[in-house]
Write a protein that holds these residues in place. Sequence first.
Motif, PDB file in Angstrom:
ATOM      1  N   ILE A 876      39.106  44.282  38.090  1.00  0.00           N
ATOM      2  CA  ILE A 876      39.075  43.242  39.146  1.00  0.00           C
ATOM      3  C   ILE A 876      37.799  42.605  39.029  1.00  0.00           C
ATOM      4  O   ILE A 876      37.614  41.184  39.448  1.00  0.00           O
ATOM      5  CB  ILE A 876      39.249  43.991  40.416  1.00  0.00           C
ATOM      6  CG1 ILE A 876      40.694  44.648  40.558  1.00  0.00           C
ATOM      7  CG2 ILE A 876      39.632  42.918  41.564  1.00  0.00           C
ATOM      8  CD1 ILE A 876      42.041  43.739  40.044  1.00  0.00           C
ATOM      9  N   THR A 877      36.867  43.071  38.839  1.00  0.00           N
ATOM     10  CA  THR A 877      35.309  42.597  38.934  1.00  0.00           C
ATOM     11  C   THR A 877      35.190  41.480  37.657  1.00  0.00           C
ATOM     12  O   THR A 877      34.773  40.371  37.899  1.00  0.00           O
ATOM     13  CB  THR A 877      34.284  43.534  38.592  1.00  0.00           C
ATOM     14  OG1 THR A 877      34.482  44.470  39.660  1.00  0.00           O
ATOM     15  CG2 THR A 877      32.747  42.966  38.665  1.00  0.00           C
ATOM     16  N   CYS A 878      35.870  41.738  36.455  1.00  0.00           N
ATOM     17  CA  CYS A 878      35.731  40.695  35.423  1.00  0.00           C
ATOM     18  C   CYS A 878      36.630  39.557  35.805  1.00  0.00           C
ATOM     19  O   CYS A 878      36.256  38.482  35.545  1.00  0.00           O
ATOM     20  CB  CYS A 878      36.216  41.291  34.390  1.00  0.00           C
ATOM     21  SG  CYS A 878      34.983  42.683  33.495  1.00  0.00           S
ATOM     22  N   ILE A 879      37.720  39.875  36.442  1.00  0.00           N
ATOM     23  CA  ILE A 879      38.794  38.691  36.975  1.00  0.00           C
ATOM     24  C   ILE A 879      38.110  37.943  37.923  1.00  0.00           C
ATOM     25  O   ILE A 879      38.095  36.746  37.897  1.00  0.00           O
ATOM     26  CB  ILE A 879      40.080  39.221  37.280  1.00  0.00           C
ATOM     27  CG1 ILE A 879      40.487  40.317  36.299  1.00  0.00           C
ATOM     28  CG2 ILE A 879      40.864  38.027  37.639  1.00  0.00           C
ATOM     29  CD1 ILE A 879      42.032  40.901  36.659  1.00  0.00           C
ATOM     30  N   GLN A 880      37.318  38.682  38.912  1.00  0.00           N
ATOM     31  CA  GLN A 880      36.646  37.659  39.978  1.00  0.00           C
ATOM     32  C   GLN A 880      35.781  36.837  39.341  1.00  0.00           C
ATOM     33  O   GLN A 880      35.477  35.803  39.630  1.00  0.00           O
ATOM     34  CB  GLN A 880      36.019  38.952  40.780  1.00  0.00           C
ATOM     35  CG  GLN A 880      35.237  38.404  41.936  1.00  0.00           C
ATOM     36  CD  GLN A 880      34.548  39.479  42.893  1.00  0.00           C
ATOM     37  OE1 GLN A 880      34.680  40.620  42.628  1.00  0.00           O
ATOM     38  NE2 GLN A 880      33.841  38.991  43.745  1.00  0.00           N
ATOM     39  N   MET A 883      37.814  33.867  37.434  1.00  0.00           N
ATOM     40  CA  MET A 883      38.732  32.922  37.930  1.00  0.00           C
ATOM     41  C   MET A 883      37.775  32.424  39.196  1.00  0.00           C
ATOM     42  O   MET A 883      38.371  31.448  39.867  1.00  0.00           O
ATOM     43  CB  MET A 883      40.027  33.853  38.354  1.00  0.00           C
ATOM     44  CG  MET A 883      40.733  34.299  37.282  1.00  0.00           C
ATOM     45  SD  MET A 883      41.893  34.970  37.956  1.00  0.00           S
ATOM     46  CE  MET A 883      43.034  33.462  38.653  1.00  0.00           C
ATOM     47  N   LYS A 884      36.677  32.784  39.612  1.00  0.00           N
ATOM     48  CA  LYS A 884      35.821  32.532  40.547  1.00  0.00           C
ATOM     49  C   LYS A 884      36.612  32.567  41.864  1.00  0.00           C
ATOM     50  O   LYS A 884      36.507  31.689  42.719  1.00  0.00           O
ATOM     51  CB  LYS A 884      35.440  30.818  40.500  1.00  0.00           C
ATOM     52  CG  LYS A 884      34.555  30.719  39.120  1.00  0.00           C
ATOM     53  CD  LYS A 884      33.440  31.147  39.025  1.00  0.00           C
ATOM     54  CE  LYS A 884      32.619  31.032  37.801  1.00  0.00           C
ATOM     55  NZ  LYS A 884      33.190  31.238  36.808  1.00  0.00           N
ATOM     56  N   LEU A 885      37.033  33.554  42.001  1.00  0.00           N
ATOM     57  CA  LEU A 885      37.710  33.883  43.240  1.00  0.00           C
ATOM     58  C   LEU A 885      37.283  35.186  43.877  1.00  0.00           C
ATOM     59  O   LEU A 885      36.644  36.023  43.274  1.00  0.00           O
ATOM     60  CB  LEU A 885      39.306  34.202  42.890  1.00  0.00           C
ATOM     61  CG  LEU A 885      40.032  32.761  42.564  1.00  0.00           C
ATOM     62  CD1 LEU A 885      41.425  33.384  42.517  1.00  0.00           C
ATOM     63  CD2 LEU A 885      40.179  31.703  43.883  1.00  0.00           C
ATOM     64  N   GLU A 886      37.382  35.498  45.299  1.00  0.00           N
ATOM     65  CA  GLU A 886      36.958  36.637  46.018  1.00  0.00           C
ATOM     66  C   GLU A 886      37.858  37.780  45.550  1.00  0.00           C
ATOM     67  O   GLU A 886      39.158  37.759  45.206  1.00  0.00           O
ATOM     68  CB  GLU A 886      36.888  36.581  47.360  1.00  0.00           C
ATOM     69  CG  GLU A 886      36.039  35.378  47.871  1.00  0.00           C
ATOM     70  CD  GLU A 886      34.680  35.737  47.772  1.00  0.00           C
ATOM     71  OE1 GLU A 886      34.400  36.841  47.665  1.00  0.00           O
ATOM     72  OE2 GLU A 886      33.700  34.910  47.436  1.00  0.00           O
ATOM     73  N   ARG A 887      37.316  38.911  45.703  1.00  0.00           N
ATOM     74  CA  ARG A 887      38.143  40.277  45.298  1.00  0.00           C
ATOM     75  C   ARG A 887      39.422  40.424  46.220  1.00  0.00           C
ATOM     76  O   ARG A 887      40.305  40.745  45.611  1.00  0.00           O
ATOM     77  CB  ARG A 887      36.968  41.569  45.622  1.00  0.00           C
ATOM     78  CG  ARG A 887      37.884  42.793  44.884  1.00  0.00           C
ATOM     79  CD  ARG A 887      36.915  43.915  45.191  1.00  0.00           C
ATOM     80  NE  ARG A 887      37.399  45.160  44.602  1.00  0.00           N
ATOM     81  CZ  ARG A 887      37.092  45.793  43.436  1.00  0.00           C
ATOM     82  NH1 ARG A 887      36.574  44.707  42.674  1.00  0.00           N
ATOM     83  NH2 ARG A 887      37.679  46.804  43.204  1.00  0.00           N
ATOM     84  N   GLN A 888      39.106  40.168  47.380  1.00  0.00           N
ATOM     85  CA  GLN A 888      40.476  40.177  48.286  1.00  0.00           C
ATOM     86  C   GLN A 888      41.577  39.235  47.887  1.00  0.00           C
ATOM     87  O   GLN A 888      42.789  39.498  48.008  1.00  0.00           O
ATOM     88  CB  GLN A 888      39.965  40.183  49.713  1.00  0.00           C
ATOM     89  CG  GLN A 888      39.047  41.302  50.170  1.00  0.00           C
ATOM     90  CD  GLN A 888      39.635  42.464  50.156  1.00  0.00           C
ATOM     91  OE1 GLN A 888      40.928  42.782  50.175  1.00  0.00           O
ATOM     92  NE2 GLN A 888      38.950  43.626  49.749  1.00  0.00           N
ATOM     93  N   LEU A 891      43.375  40.686  44.695  1.00  0.00           N
ATOM     94  CA  LEU A 891      43.980  41.815  45.188  1.00  0.00           C
ATOM     95  C   LEU A 891      45.149  41.299  45.836  1.00  0.00           C
ATOM     96  O   LEU A 891      46.394  41.800  45.635  1.00  0.00           O
ATOM     97  CB  LEU A 891      43.327  42.941  45.944  1.00  0.00           C
ATOM     98  CG  LEU A 891      42.283  43.454  45.223  1.00  0.00           C
ATOM     99  CD1 LEU A 891      41.466  44.493  46.071  1.00  0.00           C
ATOM    100  CD2 LEU A 891      42.769  44.448  44.304  1.00  0.00           C
ATOM    101  N   SER A 892      45.263  40.430  46.748  1.00  0.00           N
ATOM    102  CA  SER A 892      46.382  39.640  47.231  1.00  0.00           C
ATOM    103  C   SER A 892      47.323  38.853  46.411  1.00  0.00           C
ATOM    104  O   SER A 892      48.555  39.204  46.428  1.00  0.00           O
ATOM    105  CB  SER A 892      46.001  38.747  48.523  1.00  0.00           C
ATOM    106  OG  SER A 892      46.711  38.261  49.107  1.00  0.00           O
ATOM    107  N   LEU A 893      46.872  38.320  45.414  1.00  0.00           N
ATOM    108  CA  LEU A 893      47.707  37.802  44.578  1.00  0.00           C
ATOM    109  C   LEU A 893      48.478  38.913  43.737  1.00  0.00           C
ATOM    110  O   LEU A 893      49.486  38.876  43.387  1.00  0.00           O
ATOM    111  CB  LEU A 893      46.965  36.690  43.403  1.00  0.00           C
ATOM    112  CG  LEU A 893      46.386  35.704  44.147  1.00  0.00           C
ATOM    113  CD1 LEU A 893      45.492  35.042  43.307  1.00  0.00           C
ATOM    114  CD2 LEU A 893      47.586  34.646  44.377  1.00  0.00           C
TER     115      LEU A 893
END
Length: 1028
Positions: A876-880, A883-888, A891-893
């Motif tokens: 999730i950290t790498c995806i964050q 994609m320049k999105l917040e962690r929450q 996880l919501s997506l």
Amino acid sequence: MRKKVDERIRTLIDNGVKTRHRSMFVIIGDKSRDQIVNLHYMLSKAVVKSRPNVLWCYKDKLELSSHKKKRAKQVKKLMQRGLLDPEKVDPFSLFVETGGITYCLYKDSERILGNTFGMCILQDFEALTPNLLARTIETVEGGGLIVLLLRSLSSLTRLCTMVMDVHERFRTESHLQAAGRFNERFLLSLASCKACVVMDDELNILPISSHMKSISTVALREDSEGLSEADQDLKNLKEQLNDDFPVGPLIGNCCTLDQGKAVITFLDAILDKTLRSTVALLAARGRGKSAALGLAIAGAIAAGYSNIFVTAPSPENLKTLFDFVCKGFDKLEYKEHLDYDVVKSTNPEFKRATVRINIYKQHRQTIQYVQPHEHEKLSQVELLVVDEAAAIPLPIVKSLLGPYLVFLSSTVNGYEGTGRSLSLKLLQQLEEQSQVSAKSVEGTLSGRLFKKMELNESIRYAPGDPIESWLHALLCLDVTNSIPNINRLPSPSECDLYYVNRDTLFSYHKDSELFLQRMMALYVASHYKNSPNDLQLMADAPAHHLFVLLGPVDESKNHLPDILCVIQVSLEGQISRISAMKSLSDGHQPFGDQIPWKFCEQFEDTVFPSLSGARIVRIATHPSAMRLGYGSVAVELLTRYFEGQLTPISEVDVEDTPDSPYVRVTEAAEKVSLLKENIKPRTDLPPLLVHLRERQPEKLHYIGVSFGLTLDLFRFWRKHRFAPFYIGQIPSTVTGEHTCMVLKPLNNDDVEANGADQWGFFGPFYQDFRRRFTRLLGSSFRAMEYKLAMSVLDPKINFTEPEPASDGFLKLLDEILSPYDIQRLEAYTNNRADFHKILDLVPTLARLYFREKLPVSVSYTQASVLLCSGLQEKSITCIQGEMKLERQQILSLFIKVMKKLHKHLYGIASKEIDSSLPRLREVVMKPHSVSVDEDLNDAAKEVKDEMQAKMDGLLDPELLQQYAIADKEVDFENALQNGGKISSGGLISLKSSRSGLEKHEKQKESHKSGKKRNKEGNSSKLNKKRKP
């Protein structure tokens, strides 16, 4: 027999030395090498300084006979003893031993970069390529000589029919005859070069060098103060900075104003000492880049820098740089062996090149050479100098950059390297990062600073060198100024595609040359990887064709139209099945036919290579017309042309007409001797441009492209319905990009296609590629950007109509996902479990989804999250970060996708899951029809009835009769009357009159009946005693 040398030859050499311009001699004949001695002698007489050093380049053999080698050893011994008589020695042997010759194989020519020679000898003309010409000629200093040795030729036009070594790479199975257009243009260009002389092996000037008739001696400028404006500015700059240390002493070694300004810029960054600057120095060959870097390094040592690292493709490229470091030390009054030591390499491959300088004057300081791929050694570096950066692969140059001072130098013209990849990619990125950091920090000391400088004045030779002008025109090296401004950009729909006749293009006519320069200018401006060899490929390769996109042409105006787009196409395919099977068995791919061989290798298919196709080698758009649709129009017109839509129907059915035979300049030359032959450009040439409606198209089955995989490029080809079939797993060493090959089937009746798929015969192969790419996203392509991976996969994410699941899929699903997996997925979607609990299921679900086995509609962002987490298995950290999105948000997506997938899975397989789910069986506690009290009362009643029945049986008279006293009534009465004593138990004993046997039987029966009563639970016993 002695023969007087033509004075014009001596005049040309003297003029070159006086003006610091180079001269070129083309010597034809088997004894041409014997004239090298005479030319070198004349050059040595004209040059005031020491004898010029010589660079001798050859293919594989010098062809020095064994007796010459033996004689050379004898000459060397005599020279050492001082007994040599020059009059009695073979001049060539003496030259070989005393000429200071550096021998170099053509294949090792990269090691001469950065060196300077007074004379360059090139033999084995058939092995020469444009790259080698540019690389070797540009090492010669002003006043030097370039000597090109050719074997005996009956005519100069035989050069046009000479089979070059590189032609072997141009031939394919279906295109075997390579043309000699490049050699023809090279030969014609020699006549236009004023500093070039073509002569035979007796130094007789040939008619092609007719300009030598008017040569005259150049007068030497006697006024020493007659300086040019630039020289005067340099002199003033030196005087102004004379007292500044260390700038003043170092700038005294600069030869041009540009070089002086570059050294000042370098020293400013050094004295700043914030170590946050990147300075790039760009120039053509011979402008003094290496010298400026060497002086800057000497200034860094004087400023106290301790760890300085220098890198280049080879330490031999740093000869000039280290020489000027030592010259800078001399100006700073550093003494060798006292203040510093120069360390030479012990590696025989580096030929004792300088690899380190240790300085002791102030404190321990080091200038160390490191190889480009050893970037992990740069832990303590303060200053990194990258010389010849264009010859180092771009990914390696990027890895060398870090939080320290960086100096870059790169050659933009003159040899291939990686072309303009450094200036078009790396420097552009550095400049953008510098602008971003400058805006964000707002004057603070954080962020990197970037500066770019260019050197225009030549140092190695004087400005206006005719050899430089000839070489740049021949190889189209300096074409960035050839791009004309377009006054009016026509609408893309008004433009037409034209076929370019290569015979006319390379005929060396004035208009053809101008058109060629403009075409190459678009190549250089649009592509980051260019080399002079590309020109020979365009000219000689038999399978290559050129197309240009032009606006509306006004034939009334006599001028060349503006080129909006250039397309270079290579015809491929038509390979026999035997060759394809042999290639598969040998594991070897011949040159050319890239797409058929790669397709054959990837899918083990031997039918596809037999098809005919075209590969778009390059497509270049005018810089002023980029992203306006011209490239798209050119590709669409090219596709329609090969599908036969642009040619009238009456012409499509006509049998293939062979192209007109290639008429070479050989046929235009007069059948005369070499000394009377006159070479001129041909006049009987076809038109340069042919409209596609007037040319018969080749019958093709597909069009393909091979390119470095980037998001913009892939989307461009995807927009035109090209689909990938191969992506290289190993990135390119030059650009760091993966090689991608895409293909578009053309409408053709020769190939049968299964089904109504839009991809035709290519459909099954494309689906197989998608499956393989999906599996490789977790390993080889894990670092690929998610947008690019999504574009390559092109998944279907909108399912308007639900698709029924097949029985085969249900069986497959039962094998892949267990009922417990579905339960865990349900627990996560109901927020009863953390996402870590289902991480093992995500790759499986992602593969099923991207194979369209789970028809669930999701958004593009949700599909991207599924791809990153499932196929690429990123955290999730790498995806964050990507994609320049917040962690929450991520996880919501993620949970939204899981809910949709679980709902679909549960809907199609709920019955199968329920029936197959193993469960533990529990004891059923149902209420009885009879209450406990009633049951106890009934049991008590049954016991009482049973006991009563037994008691009634015991009191039966018939049963008691067995205990009766038979015939003893008298005795009983007598006993009572006689006052017999009655025991406390009320028993009276009487003597029995029965026999012993009867008593024994009676006892046995009594014993058995007692046992029976005990078994039935009767506890009462009846004993009766009788007295005898």
